[in-house]
Enzyme design. Sequence first.
Site, PDB file in Angstrom:
ATOM      1  N   HIS A 139      -9.836   5.943  80.287  1.00  0.00           N
ATOM      2  CA  HIS A 139      -9.974   5.629  78.867  1.00  0.00           C
ATOM      3  C   HIS A 139      -9.155   4.390  78.508  1.00  0.00           C
ATOM      4  CE1 HIS A 139     -10.890   9.984  78.989  1.00  0.00           C
ATOM      5  NE2 HIS A 139     -11.709   9.710  77.987  1.00  0.00           N
ATOM      6  N   ARG A 183     -15.196  20.063  71.684  1.00  0.00           N
ATOM      7  CA  ARG A 183     -15.553  19.373  70.437  1.00  0.00           C
ATOM      8  C   ARG A 183     -15.870  20.323  69.300  1.00  0.00           C
ATOM      9  NH1 ARG A 183     -13.220  15.226  72.706  1.00  0.00           N
ATOM     10  NH2 ARG A 183     -14.438  14.182  74.322  1.00  0.00           N
ATOM     11  N   ARG A 204      -6.983  20.372  82.718  1.00  0.00           N
ATOM     12  CA  ARG A 204      -8.446  20.427  82.773  1.00  0.00           C
ATOM     13  C   ARG A 204      -8.924  20.877  84.154  1.00  0.00           C
ATOM     14  NH1 ARG A 204     -10.407  14.578  81.031  1.00  0.00           N
ATOM     15  NH2 ARG A 204     -12.466  15.618  81.094  1.00  0.00           N
ATOM     16  N   ASP A 224     -19.253  17.790  75.064  1.00  0.00           N
ATOM     17  CA  ASP A 224     -18.134  18.073  75.970  1.00  0.00           C
ATOM     18  C   ASP A 224     -17.487  19.386  75.537  1.00  0.00           C
ATOM     19  OD1 ASP A 224     -17.749  16.159  77.998  1.00  0.00           O
ATOM     20  OD2 ASP A 224     -16.933  14.714  76.579  1.00  0.00           O
ATOM     21  N   ASP A 264     -20.023   8.483  83.450  1.00  0.00           N
ATOM     22  CA  ASP A 264     -19.096   8.706  82.348  1.00  0.00           C
ATOM     23  C   ASP A 264     -19.367   7.613  81.309  1.00  0.00           C
ATOM     24  OD1 ASP A 264     -17.055   9.833  80.865  1.00  0.00           O
ATOM     25  OD2 ASP A 264     -15.588   9.786  82.486  1.00  0.00           O
ATOM     26  N   LYS A 271     -18.176  17.206  86.962  1.00  0.00           N
ATOM     27  CA  LYS A 271     -17.562  15.882  86.850  1.00  0.00           C
ATOM     28  C   LYS A 271     -16.139  15.924  87.412  1.00  0.00           C
ATOM     29  CE  LYS A 271     -16.120  16.852  82.072  1.00  0.00           C
ATOM     30  NZ  LYS A 271     -16.332  16.570  80.656  1.00  0.00           N
ATOM     31  N   HIS A 272     -15.528  14.768  87.752  1.00  0.00           N
ATOM     32  CA  HIS A 272     -16.018  13.388  87.701  1.00  0.00           C
ATOM     33  C   HIS A 272     -16.082  12.883  89.145  1.00  0.00           C
ATOM     34  CE1 HIS A 272     -13.633  14.186  84.017  1.00  0.00           C
ATOM     35  NE2 HIS A 272     -14.516  13.432  83.387  1.00  0.00           N
TER      36      HIS A 272
END
Length: 429
Positions: free
Chosen positions: A267, A161, A224, A153, A346, A254-255
């Site tokens: 999440h 990351r 984002r 990601d 996802d 995405k998404h």
Amino acid sequence: MNARRYTRTTTRSRTTAVALLAVTATLSGSLLGACSTDSSDSSDSTDSGTSVATSAAESSETTPGTAPAEQPVSCVGEIDPADSEAVRRAAASTLSVGVTGFDDAATAVDAGVRHIFIGSTTDQSLLNGQGDPARSLAALQERAGGDLTVSVDEEGGQVQRLADLTGPLPSAREMTATMAPAEVTDLFTDHARKLRDFGITVDFAPDVDLDGGEAVSDNAIGDRAFSADPAVVVEYGRAVIDGLLAGGVTPVIKHFPGHGHATGDSHLGTVTTPPIDQMGPDLQPFAELAQIPGVAVMVGHMQVPGFDVEGVNGAETPASLNPASYGLLRSGVNDAPGFDGVIYTDDLTGMQAITDHFSPGDAVVTALRAGADAPLVSSGMDAAAVSGVLDAVVAGVADGSLDLGVVTTAADRICASGPATGVPEPVNG
């Protein structure tokens, strides 16, 4: 190995509603050549009522004086459903598995997994040039026979990351405020080359959800998103895609079908969007950007009222497990041609929108049955637990609740997608 011919509908959805009606009509059979349910009826109909999933004999017919179309060779070949080991290997090749280091990655690769995901808890010494070469991604590539996909990601901003190794990227919102699209393309071309040097081949970016909230806490998107305007999202999303492709990395948009106007964070629990007939603007970036050769798509976990097919209520079913999601992508979003590339889910094992209701094995089986090519199991479980997921897939094929053709078609599509090489010159470059 037997040749496998993929076919697509020759009709496009004229509106989202029409596409959903077509999906509803085909739930009892294969969804647009990519997905079968546990019904024995494997046909799929276009608006004219003709079969999409034509037989090999029908597919071989040509107009006099024309050459027959080339038929892609199956990577998986014909599998006997009773051959549990062959089923297991095919299923493993569809999974995208999060790893923490070399040992669990090697366990996954030895089980037949051909896609590993580098997450925030992954030991960075696994990356090429960052540790022992014998315990690196290059060593895993060799172990996998050169067929290993490695993803990460790297959107920029709050979702990056490897910023300590590659250098920080601005958030999507900051890119649109401070950079021209050509500058974004240059930035991501350089970034993709760095990722390739580390051994990474896929980036789960760009995020092309519309801007529907100021903060990530509003809907898990926040900065984002590039913009609330679909045209701006398309422009800057394309800039990122062009850069990644130019640098040899596969982009994953995405998404789908759009998280920007959702309420909640998948999440942490259930997420609901506006009704599907109100989501035309959210769908538009996917309709346009999915047409770029080399792009893949990720489906999110949001529940979408009206995104219904026979036996599935969209208001109660995460899009990642809903055949309507994959059916709409394959038939064509917002009047666009149908998408025939790889579709990821996802994360199915670390996000409560799924884990509150499904075990890892059940989630993967349900996603495959719905039409996913590459179920992502990136957190909330050790890679050693992949064995249990594969047990569930093998059991589903054995008891008839999962059509083996779904698994082999997904595996073949992933295999046929290949690396992000030989792509067109960036349009923003």
